[in-house]
Structures are given as C-alpha cells and as structure tokens.
Design an enzyme around this catalytic site. Structure first.
Site, PDB file in Angstrom:
ATOM      1  N   LYS A  39     -32.136 -16.947  12.597  1.00  7.85           N
ATOM      2  CA  LYS A  39     -31.580 -16.196  13.743  1.00  7.85           C
ATOM      3  C   LYS A  39     -30.065 -16.201  13.599  1.00  7.85           C
ATOM      4  CE  LYS A  39     -31.936 -16.205  18.833  1.00  7.85           C
ATOM      5  NZ  LYS A  39     -32.478 -16.964  19.975  1.00  7.85           N
ATOM      6  N   SER A  50     -34.975 -14.093  23.096  1.00 14.21           N
ATOM      7  CA  SER A  50     -33.917 -13.521  22.320  1.00 14.21           C
ATOM      8  C   SER A  50     -34.130 -13.620  20.806  1.00 14.21           C
ATOM      9  CB  SER A  50     -32.583 -14.164  22.689  1.00 14.21           C
ATOM     10  OG  SER A  50     -32.630 -15.530  22.457  1.00 14.21           O
ATOM     11  N   SER A  94     -36.931 -18.355  24.437  1.00 14.78           N
ATOM     12  CA  SER A  94     -36.553 -17.394  23.396  1.00 14.78           C
ATOM     13  C   SER A  94     -37.216 -17.520  22.043  1.00 14.78           C
ATOM     14  CB  SER A  94     -35.042 -17.415  23.206  1.00 14.78           C
ATOM     15  OG  SER A  94     -34.435 -16.811  24.334  1.00 14.78           O
TER      16      SER A  94
END
Lengths: 95, 485
Positions: free
Chosen positions: B79, B154, B178
């Site tokens: 990420k 996210s 997330s």
C-alpha cells in the site's frame, strides 16, 4: 453544539488551512451533521471511567542515549521543495 | 494454470523444487499488470525492470542456497503509505506526489530480508481516509468482480490486486477497517493484527493508536506465512509489543471442535443486508457442524463505536498531519504571502476534501473548550468498549460476524455523503478501538456475484486461533475464488 461559519474559520486557522467560501459552507453542514451524531456519546455515563489513549499498557519506552551517525545531508534535502547551501529555503520570518 | 494464479505457498514450493524461477514469476505478474491494471487501477507505481533485476539477484541467492524463506522470490506489492527506500511513496495524495523516502519501513525491510520481490505500490484512499479508494488523488481503484463498483478502502488497491491476481500477496493498513472491508468486498483474505504486533515504523501515520499494517492474501495459509515475516518487536516503534510471537503456520489446523464462538446480536440486526446476513449465518452452521459451539450474545456498546472512532481517529490525524507544512518535503504552494500563508496554501492545495474534513473535525475536537466534551469523552468510551470485549472473551474464544453491512457498492454512490460512508464501518472500528486482531475470509457471494467476507475477532495476540478457524472454514467450503478478469 451549533457550528457556525465563525467556528469553521477559527478551526481552519488552527489547522493551517485556507478554505474557499464554498468549502466553508459545505464544512458548516458536514461538521454540524457529524458533531450532532457524535453527541450520541453523551448517552453513556463515563463519570468514573479512565480514558484509554493506548490499548497496550506500555509506557516510557526509552533507548540508550548513545550518539550515532544521522542521515547524510543530501538524503534529507532530496525531497525539499526548496533548498540552498545545504539548508531548507523558507520565507523570511524575522523582520 | 498461470503462475500469477498461484498462491505464495504454491509458488514457494515450485521455487524450492527448482521448477520455476523468481524471474519467471515476477515477469508473469508484471505482464498481467500491464495487460489489465488499466481497468482495475490497483497500482500507483510499478517497478518493472527494477523488479526483474531484483528477482534475478534473489534467484542467484536461491541457487546458492542463501535464500530459504517461504517468501524468497515471491512478488509483493505494498500500500502506498508504507515507506520503501528510493521508491515513490505518495499516500495517494498531491501532498506527497513526489516524495521518495530515504528509508525503508520496518515491514519493507523485513520483506527484503526475506528476499521477497517488491513489484509496486498500491492505490488507496488519500492518507488512508476513506472506505472506497475513491479519495485517491490519482485515480479510483475498481472492484475486479465488477469494474463499476468500488473495491472498498482504504486498502482498495491491495485487495483488488490480490483478487485480480496482480500480485502474489499485498500489505495494507487498517485503522478502522481498511484491510478487512476491502478484503470482504473483493473476496480475499485480510488480517488486521493485534495493535503492536506489526511495527508502524515507516507507515505514514494516520491515527497512531489505531493504525496497523497487515496482509491481504489469496488464502489463509499465505496469511500465516506473511504474518511470520512482518510481526515482531521493533525498537524503532515505541508502541511495538515486546511479546513472544509464535510460528503462525502451526495454527493451520483443520479443527474447531469445542471452540466457543460468540456472535454479537447487535452485528446481526438492522442495517445488515439480508444476503450478507444469510452468508454469515450459513458460515455459523458450517462451523457448528464441524464441532464449534456458536451462540448469540450482546455487545451493547456497538452503536457508540463509530462516534468514538471518528473523534479519536480524526483528532490523532489532525495531529499527525500537522507535519505537512511544505517546508522539508511534500507539496509547497507556488504563491504565498508569508510563512503562515505558505503553510495554509500548501496544505489547502495539497490535501483532498476528505482529508481536510477530518483534520477540521479533529482540530475542533481537540481545541480549547471542546477537548473534554469530545476527545476525552471518546477515550472514556474507548475504555468501556475494550471492557465489553474483555468480558466477552472470558466466555468466548472467537467473536464472529459480518465485515461490512453490504457488498461492494457502485462508484460515486457514497462519496458525497461522508456520514453514510462512516456508518459502513460499524463492524470493524471497535476492533481497532480495542486493539484486537481481526481476520476476514470469503464466505459467499450475493445475487450479483459480489463477494461477502466473514469477520473473526480474537483476543489480543491470539492470531493463531483466528487462523485456525479461518483455515478450517476455508478447507470445508468453496468460497475461495478469484475474479475472472
């Protein structure tokens, strides 16, 4: 709690944000909605409850105060928006 | 079967048996990324030649018998809020659009030490604030099961990449759900470890008392393998837990006999989509047939978790994001009048709408006159929520429920209604508030073919029990599929 345009302007200044008139209007309404929703927490009696800021009971995590080499200067300045003579370049602060 | 369709453990076996090389595996993924990621939008940076170079070096180590980790030669994507030295790390924000970290996050270093091959950085909601990856400054990511729908957020890029076989495994971060919610939306395995189990050094901070890095993988076995790599005490993170970390692969046992599983009735009531409810209840039946004792119980503070979460996380975010001032790194505005205006313009131009909204909320909650009523109150409620879980875990080994109230929704559907977006976090946020581990495994599909994820919540540092339940469920069902794209 009533959120007004003045509230938003005061908070924006604290948060170091410049908001457009449109953004201020949207934020008045968003914050109003969110803050009245979080007021729900007042339904709970927390008079004798200790606040928890960290879930693991750790405190005072220190390391030995030993001097070690730091980062090389070029690496630190590599991401600088503006630099000169090995320093970060900023606007004049002191008159 | 293509190399990119295999799991980490399958690829690792092939490498050990000298049937395939690290370079072949890396190229298989890179080719696939080139072919289809323009549709999915999961990657923000792809390492291309550098990844092939690294895979070649790793293969040489493997040939010499110097690279023996189960992750050696395996491609991984991270990420884009996890620092990778020399590789752009943007947090999907204009504020860091050109930021190249001069250091590796501890997890990045651990992956490199285990000879994994980093192939790229993944799309996300800006600064990890969001539940759909629509708040990315660069582009939205899409759900590989239906490209008109969100992958969740996210860590939407991470979940989408694993679901579409665009990486062998990924790392994401979870502050309020997330990792788990996108794992549920995309039909992959996702875990948020216990707070303190994985170092936050090098994870761009959002909410310091809630953030955790965790794996998104194709199956539960891979999840255990990755956990073995990334967990551990880290002297660089003062919130890192100095405890014993087990070999998580030992938990991969097909047996739940006698395990006590509690299902909070507050998680199964109003607001839960009926198809999701059915999939979760069907999962309970599967576990019961395998010998687990499952029963409903009450977790009465559930409805207070979201307001507490949004106050705590926004307050911490406003503090953590104060460092973005246009001086030492990140975006600096071109026009400004004085220093104060430099700060204000840089931040206003550099941050997106949701980020500004949360900074404003957090600053308000911490400001003089409001601190006690909002932030302190939320921390007191946090104590009560944690107590609620502690009491539940005296009776149960695992708490089970849905991950999200719905399956993946269409892009654009919720992005203009922040409160509605926040309410989607109802089943995930309390786990971060209490610092507990949470594992999501696929447990079905809705009428539109969209994945549904089952959430398992465990006692602090008891990831092993979660893995055992997840592994058992996976071995006895057939929901572990990848998107046909």
């Amino acid at each position: 709690m009533k959120i007004t345009k003045e509230t938003i302007e005061h908070v924006a200044n604290l948060a170091r944000l410049n908001l457009t008139e449109e953004e201020k209007a949207t934020l008045v309404s968003d914050m109003e909605q969110i803050i009245s929703y979080v007021d729900k927490l007042n339904e709970l009696d927390t008079s004798n409850v200790k606040p928890t800021d960290h879930v693991i009971p750790i405190s005072n995590v220190f390391r030995e105060d030993k001097a070690e080499p730091s980062f090389p200067r070029e690496k630190i300045l590599a991401n600088a928006p503006s630099s000169e003579d090995g320093c970060f370049k900023v606007p004049k602060i002191v008159e | 079967m293509e190399l990119y369709e295999l799991t980490v453990h399958q690829l690792s076996d092939l490498i050990k048996e000298k049937k395939v090389s690290a370079v072949e595996i890396t190229k298989s993924y890179l080719d696939r990324i080139e072919k289809i990621d323009s549709k999915v939008g999961s990657y923000l940076s792809v390492l291309g030649e550098d990844a092939v170079k690294r895979a070649t070096e790793v293969q040489e180590k493997i040939d010499k018998g110097e690279a023996k980790s189960p992750l050696s030669g395996i491609p991984v994507a991270l990420k884009d809020n996890i620092c990778t030295e020399g590789i752009k790390t943007t947090c999907a924000s204009k504020m860091l659009h050109n930021f190249i970290p001069p250091y590796n996050a501890t997890v990045s270093k651990k992956l490199l030490d285990d000879d994994a091959v980093i192939i790229g950085k993944l799309n996300m909601d800006e600064f990890a604030m969001g539940g759909s990856t629509e708040n990315s400054y660069f582009k939205s990511a899409r759900n590989p099961w239906d490209l008109e729908r969100v992958p969740g957020g996210s860590s939407g890029g991470s979940a989408a990449a694993v679901a579409a076989n665009l990486t062998a495994f990924a790392l994401g971060s979870d502050t309020g759900g997330s990792i788990r919610q996108p794992a549920s939306f995309c039909g992959v395995v996702g875990m948020k470890p216990t707070y303190g189990a994985v170092s936050r050094f090098g994870l761009v901070a959002f909410a310091s008392s809630l953030d955790q890095i965790g794996p998104l993988t194709k199956d539960v076995t891979d999840c255990a393998i990755v956990l073995n790599c990334i967990t551990g005490h880290d002297p660089m993170d003062s919130t890192s837990a100095n405890v014993e970390y087990p070999d998580y692969t030992k938990a991969l046992v097909n047996d739940v006999k006698g395990l006590k599983i509690g299902i909070p009735k507050e998680y199964m009531g109003e607001g839960l989509n009926p198809e999701v409810r059915k999939a979760v209840l069907d999962a309970v039946e599967v576990l019961k047939k395998l010998g687990a004792q499952c029963e409903e119980f009450s977790l009465p503070l559930t409805e207070y978790a979201i307001p507490a979460y949004y106050l705590i996380s926004s307050a911490e975010a406003s503090s953590n994001l104060a460092r973005y001032d246009g001086i030492k790194y990140g975006y600096r505005a071109e026009k400004f009048t004085d220093l104060l205006d430099l700060y204000k313009q840089s931040r206003s131009e550099g941050f997106g709408t949701e980020v500004k909204r949360r900074i404003m909320l957090g600053t308000y909650a911490l400001s003089s006159g409001y601190y006690d009523a909002y932030y302190k109150k939320a921390l007191q409620v946090r104590t009560l929520i944690k107590q609620g879980f502690d009491e539940a875990f005296e009776k149960y080994d695992v708490i089970l429920g849905p991950t999200a109230p719905t399956t993946a929704y269409k892009l654009g559907e919720k992005v203009n209604n922040p409160l509605e977006m926040y309410l989607g976090d109802i089943y995930t946020v309390s786990v971060n508030i209490a610092g507990l581990p949470g594992l999501v495994v696929p447990c079905g599909f809705d009428g539109n073919g969209l994945p549904i994820g089952l959430q398992l919540i465990g006692k602090a540092f008891d990831e092993s029990t979660l893995l055992r339940v997840g592994f058992t469920f996976e071995q006895n069902t057939d929901y572990n599929k990848k998107a046909r794209i």
